[in-house]
Each structure stands twice: as structure tokens, then as C-alpha cells.
Design a protein around this motif. Structure first.
Motif, mmCIF file in Angstrom:
data_model
loop_
_atom_site.group_PDB
_atom_site.id
_atom_site.type_symbol
_atom_site.label_atom_id
_atom_site.label_comp_id
_atom_site.label_asym_id
_atom_site.label_seq_id
_atom_site.Cartn_x
_atom_site.Cartn_y
_atom_site.Cartn_z
ATOM 1 N N ILE A 73 30.398 38.867 42.522
ATOM 2 C CA ILE A 73 30.764 39.108 43.914
ATOM 3 C C ILE A 73 32.170 39.694 44.011
ATOM 4 O O ILE A 73 32.429 40.633 44.777
ATOM 5 N N SER A 74 33.091 39.170 43.220
ATOM 6 C CA SER A 74 34.468 39.649 43.269
ATOM 7 C C SER A 74 34.579 41.104 42.833
ATOM 8 O O SER A 74 35.386 41.863 43.380
ATOM 9 N N SER A 105 31.859 43.365 42.674
ATOM 10 C CA SER A 105 30.837 44.274 43.214
ATOM 11 C C SER A 105 30.945 44.474 44.713
ATOM 12 O O SER A 105 30.548 45.523 45.220
ATOM 13 N N VAL A 106 31.406 43.485 45.446
ATOM 14 C CA VAL A 106 31.518 43.598 46.901
ATOM 15 C C VAL A 106 32.926 44.069 47.231
ATOM 16 O O VAL A 106 33.891 43.312 47.126
ATOM 17 N N HIS A 107 33.037 45.328 47.630
ATOM 18 C CA HIS A 107 34.342 45.953 47.787
ATOM 19 C C HIS A 107 34.830 45.838 49.223
ATOM 20 O O HIS A 107 34.072 45.560 50.153
ATOM 21 N N GLY A 108 36.114 46.085 49.367
ATOM 22 C CA GLY A 108 36.736 46.065 50.687
ATOM 23 C C GLY A 108 37.836 45.028 50.771
ATOM 24 O O GLY A 108 37.571 43.831 50.680
ATOM 25 N N SER A 109 39.065 45.517 50.972
ATOM 26 C CA SER A 109 40.202 44.607 51.079
ATOM 27 C C SER A 109 40.506 44.248 52.525
ATOM 28 O O SER A 109 41.455 43.493 52.790
ATOM 29 N N ASP A 110 39.722 44.780 53.442
ATOM 30 C CA ASP A 110 39.922 44.461 54.844
ATOM 31 C C ASP A 110 39.324 43.097 55.168
ATOM 32 O O ASP A 110 38.746 42.423 54.314
ATOM 33 N N GLU A 111 39.440 42.696 56.418
ATOM 34 C CA GLU A 111 38.981 41.374 56.822
ATOM 35 C C GLU A 111 37.463 41.234 56.698
ATOM 36 O O GLU A 111 36.958 40.174 56.323
ATOM 37 N N LEU A 144 35.850 30.323 45.853
ATOM 38 C CA LEU A 144 36.532 30.987 46.952
ATOM 39 C C LEU A 144 37.832 31.634 46.487
ATOM 40 O O LEU A 144 38.213 32.711 46.967
ATOM 41 N N LEU A 145 38.513 31.002 45.559
ATOM 42 C CA LEU A 145 39.730 31.600 45.004
ATOM 43 C C LEU A 145 39.419 32.908 44.277
ATOM 44 O O LEU A 145 40.145 33.898 44.397
ATOM 45 N N ALA A 146 38.289 32.924 43.529
ATOM 46 C CA ALA A 146 37.943 34.101 42.742
ATOM 47 C C ALA A 146 37.538 35.283 43.606
ATOM 48 O O ALA A 146 37.873 36.433 43.298
ATOM 49 N N VAL A 147 36.803 35.032 44.700
ATOM 50 C CA VAL A 147 36.289 36.145 45.500
ATOM 51 C C VAL A 147 37.251 36.566 46.607
ATOM 52 O O VAL A 147 37.049 37.610 47.234
ATOM 53 N N HIS A 151 40.494 38.883 44.385
ATOM 54 C CA HIS A 151 39.752 40.136 44.489
ATOM 55 C C HIS A 151 40.687 41.328 44.310
ATOM 56 O O HIS A 151 41.685 41.481 45.032
ATOM 57 N N MET A 152 40.393 42.155 43.336
ATOM 58 C CA MET A 152 41.180 43.347 42.996
ATOM 59 C C MET A 152 42.633 43.009 42.711
ATOM 60 O O MET A 152 43.536 43.830 42.906
ATOM 61 N N SER A 153 42.878 41.792 42.269
ATOM 62 C CA SER A 153 44.234 41.380 41.917
ATOM 63 C C SER A 153 44.397 41.501 40.406
ATOM 64 O O SER A 153 43.674 40.853 39.640
ATOM 65 N N LEU A 154 45.327 42.345 39.994
ATOM 66 C CA LEU A 154 45.528 42.592 38.569
ATOM 67 C C LEU A 154 47.000 42.439 38.212
ATOM 68 O O LEU A 154 47.879 42.897 38.961
#
Length: 396
Positions: free
Chosen positions: A110-111, A113-119, A319-322, A326-329
Motif C-alpha cells: 500500500i505504501s 503502490s497507492v500514490h499521492g502525497s495530498d490529503e 498506519l506509520l508505514a502507509v 510514505h515516499m519518505s527516504l
């Protein structure tokens, strides 16, 4: 709470298990002490009655009865029946553990494959993950007494944040006489398909991977439900229980110390305390208690599974992972072995003994025990001539 003692048996030492024998929580003493006291009290009462209350003729009858019980009690196949039963229970217990539903694989997918940094993207990922955790909560609530005590009604599930009020209405509106733990999976699949149409899931392969992993998670949940529904046949449990307690009921009379002056075979001593009979009770009845504790690991025994901890852990990390991850590197940097082709991490002084040379095969050192000439074959012939000889012999 599960009793963990792995660190205490990490190394084999002299009398290494003696520290484990002193533990109380999760021990055989805690499980068995009531039955052991009852058996010892009954044996003592019968012994005192035989020694102090019975008349001469009554003692003779009791002695014959004791010899009879001792002789035929050994014909009860306690070891075979109990050993096979405990093996079956332990295998079943371990299979339930390895099939506990863990959401880690789903949260990774999920983290990524499901894209979008918006709300909206954040809401999609968190909702998908919440449906996964809601499913595990519903299945745990149906099989675990500890979880059911924590969430006795669906109102408690809503209050804990696993389900919204609108979802509760939809859930209650679905009329079915069966357990509805599968409903959040349907919501999960529908929401994932919607995310694919919106372009939040950019590839159909990612959607397929997500649905495949969701089905794997559903299989774990349904397997736990199946284990709870179909247990070890009751008749087998009854046979084992009756065999053990019938055997020791016969031992209450058959293992009494009889009057040595009567010359009965095997009754030359009068020790008062049946040490080996008590040990036998401790081992056999303890074996049965092990099966009693492991036959349903979703209860509240010391060694039952920590299902409430699983719920807490799975919700927090998923919940922390997704969401936050999310997109945190982290920033990429050259590692310390960038120009070192023979990378080898350092050892501390405490771990110096574990620094050993690489294993190259069991025959590598054979040449060190003699000169190279010792390994030459005398009168060696070409391989082709040997094969030709073999063929000519076969033809002859």
C-alpha cells in the motif's frame, strides 16, 4: 502474557535448565499443583484407612483389591494414547501461530503502490490499512476471549477507531447469520479498484499484487476461524482424559504399600510415601495439562497468544508505514566500503572469538597431510582406454 525464556537457554551450560525449574509463571507447577495435592491427599487418606481403621479380614480384602488394581492398571495404554494426543495438539498449536494474520506485506504494498502525497492519497492509504486491521480485529474478537473482553460490542470497535459510524451502519445493515469478518475485505477491494480508476494505483500489476496479498491475509483469517470451529474430535479428548484419570484412580489403591509380613510379591518394603507413583502422576498428568493449555491458544493462559498485543502492534506500525513513511527516504550517501572490494564489518572485543576464517570445503586441507607425489595414481591409463576395455568386456 507469553512466557519467554529464550535468552536463558541461548548457550548450553552445566545444569543450564535448572534456572527454568524455579520459575512459577507458565510452569507445570502452577498448572498441576491443585490436582497433585488432591491425588496426594486421597492416597494418604486411603493409606491411613488401611493401616488404622480396617479390621484383619477387611485388610486382607483390601490387599487383594490393591494387587488386582496394580496388575490391570498397567494394561491402560496411557503413554501411547497421551503421547499421540499431545503431539497432535502441539502441531495444531504451532500451525495456528504461523498463520496469525500479520499486515506487514500489505502495508509495504500500500505504501509503495497507492500514490499521492495530498490529503486524499493519505486518506486512501490509511483507510485501506484500517480495513485490514478491522478484519483481523473481527476475527480475533470471534476466537479470543481476551480480545472479546476488550471489545465486547461493535460500539467498542467504533469507539476504538477501527470503524466509523457510517461503516457501522452499513455493517449492521448487511443481514447474514454468519460471521461478517469478510465485509472489510469487500470494502478493501472496492476501494482499491476505485483508486486504480482514479490513477492513484498507476499499474494494473500493482492492483493485482495488492489483491493477491489481500487474499493471502484473508486466508490466514479464515484459517483461524476454521481452527476455532473444527477442533480435535471431542471423543479423542475424552478418551485421553478418561485414560489418564482412570489409571491414577486405580493407582490410588494399586500403589498402596501393603503389610510386608504377608509376603506379597513386590511388597517387601513399607516406605509410606509412593515417590515414583507421585512422579508418574506429575509427568502424565502434566503431559495432559500441556495439551489442555495448548489446545486453544486464544484463551487467557500464561502461554496463550498475545492477541491484544498483536492488534496494538499491527495498527500502530501499519498506519506509520502507509502515512508518515510514505515516499519518505533518507538522503543517499556513499557507504564506508565504497572503495573497499573486500568489505568486512569490524568485531568488538566481546565478539573476537567469532571471527573465523571462511569455510572452503571439507577436502581443502587434505593435501597438507602428504606430499603431492602421494596423490599420484600408479600405472594410470587414459580414460578412453579404460572405457574401451569396459565396452569390450560387455561385448564379450
Amino acid at each position: 502474557m507469553t512466557v519467554t525464556y529464550s535468552s536463558k537457554v541461548a548457550n548450553a551450560t552445566f545444569f543450564g535448565f535448572h534456572r527454568l525449574l524455579l520459575k512459577w509463571r507458565g510452569s507445570i507447577y502452577k498448572l498441576l499443583y491443585r490436582e497433585f495435592i488432591v491425588f496426594a491427599v486421597l492416597y494418604t487418606a486411603i493409606s491411613l484407612m488401611y493401616r488404622l481403621l480396617l479390621t484383619g479380614a477387611q485388610k486382607r480384602f483390601f490387599e487383594k483389591l490393591s494387587i488386582y488394581c496394580d496388575r490391570y492398571a498397567e494394561q491402560i495404554p496411557v503413554t501411547f494414547v497421551l503421547g499421540f494426543y499431545v503431539t497432535l495438539v502441539v502441531n495444531r498449536w504451532w500451525n495456528q501461530f504461523v498463520n496469525l494474520p500479520w499486515p506487514d506485506r500489505l502495508m509495504f504494498l500500500i505504501s509503495s503502490s497507492v500514490h499521492g502525497s495530498d490529503e486524499h492519497g493519505r486518506l486512501l492509504r490509511r483507510t485501506l490499512m484500517r480495513y485490514v486491521n478491522l478484519t483481523s480485529l473481527l476475527i480475533f474478537r470471534s476466537v479470543s476471549t481476551a480480545v472479546y473482553k476488550r471489545f465486547p460490542t461493535m460500539d467498542h470497535v467504533v469507539e476504538a477507531g477501527f470503524m466509523t459510524a457510517d461503516e457501522r451502519k452499513l455493517f449492521d445493515h448487511l443481514k447474514s447469520p454468519h460471521l461478517k469478518y469478510w465485509v472489510p475485505f469487500i470494502w478493501f477491494g472496492n476501494l482499491a479498484a476505485k483508486a486504480r480508476k482514479e490513477g492513484r494505483i498507476r499499474d494494473s500489476v500493482d492492483l493485482q499484487s495488492l489483491m493477491t496479498e489481500m487474499n493471502r491475509f484473508r486466508s490466514w483469517c479464515s484459517l483461524l476461524f476454521g481452527y476455532d470451529w473444527v477442533g480435535i474430535p471431542l471423543v479423542y479428548t475424552q478418551v485421553v482424559t478418561l485414560a489418564v484419570y482412570t489409571f491414577f484412580f486405580a493407582c490410588l489403591i494399586g500403589r498402596q504399600f501393603l503389610d510386608p509380613t504377608k509376603g506379597y510379591a513386590g511388597h517387601d518394603l513399607d516406605l509410606y510415601i509412593p515417590i515414583f507413583t507421585l512422579l508418574q502422576f506429575f509427568f502424565y498428568a502434566g503431559w495432559l495439562k500441556v495439551a489442555e493449555q495448548l489446545i486453544n491458544p486464544f484463551g487467557e493462559d500464561d502461554d496463550d497468544f498475545e492477541t491484544n498485543w498483536c492488534i496494538d502492534r499491527n495498527l500502530q506500525v501499519s498506519l506509520l508505514a502507509v502515512d508518515e513513511m510514505h515516499m519518505s527516504l533518507p538522503k543517499m550517501k556513499k557507504d564506508i566500503y565504497w572503495d573497499d572490494s573486500a568489505a568486512r564489518p569490524p568485531y568488538t572485543l566481546a565478539a573476537a572469538d567469532y571471527c573465523i576464517p571462511s569455510f572452503l570445503g571439507s577436502t581443502v586441507q587434505m593435501g597438507e597431510h602428504g606430499s603431492p607425489s602421494d596423490w599420484e595414481m600408479p600405472d594410470a591409463k587414459p580414460l578412453n582406454s579404460q572405457f574401451q576395455c569396459a565396452e569390450s568386456d560387455a561385448g564379450a
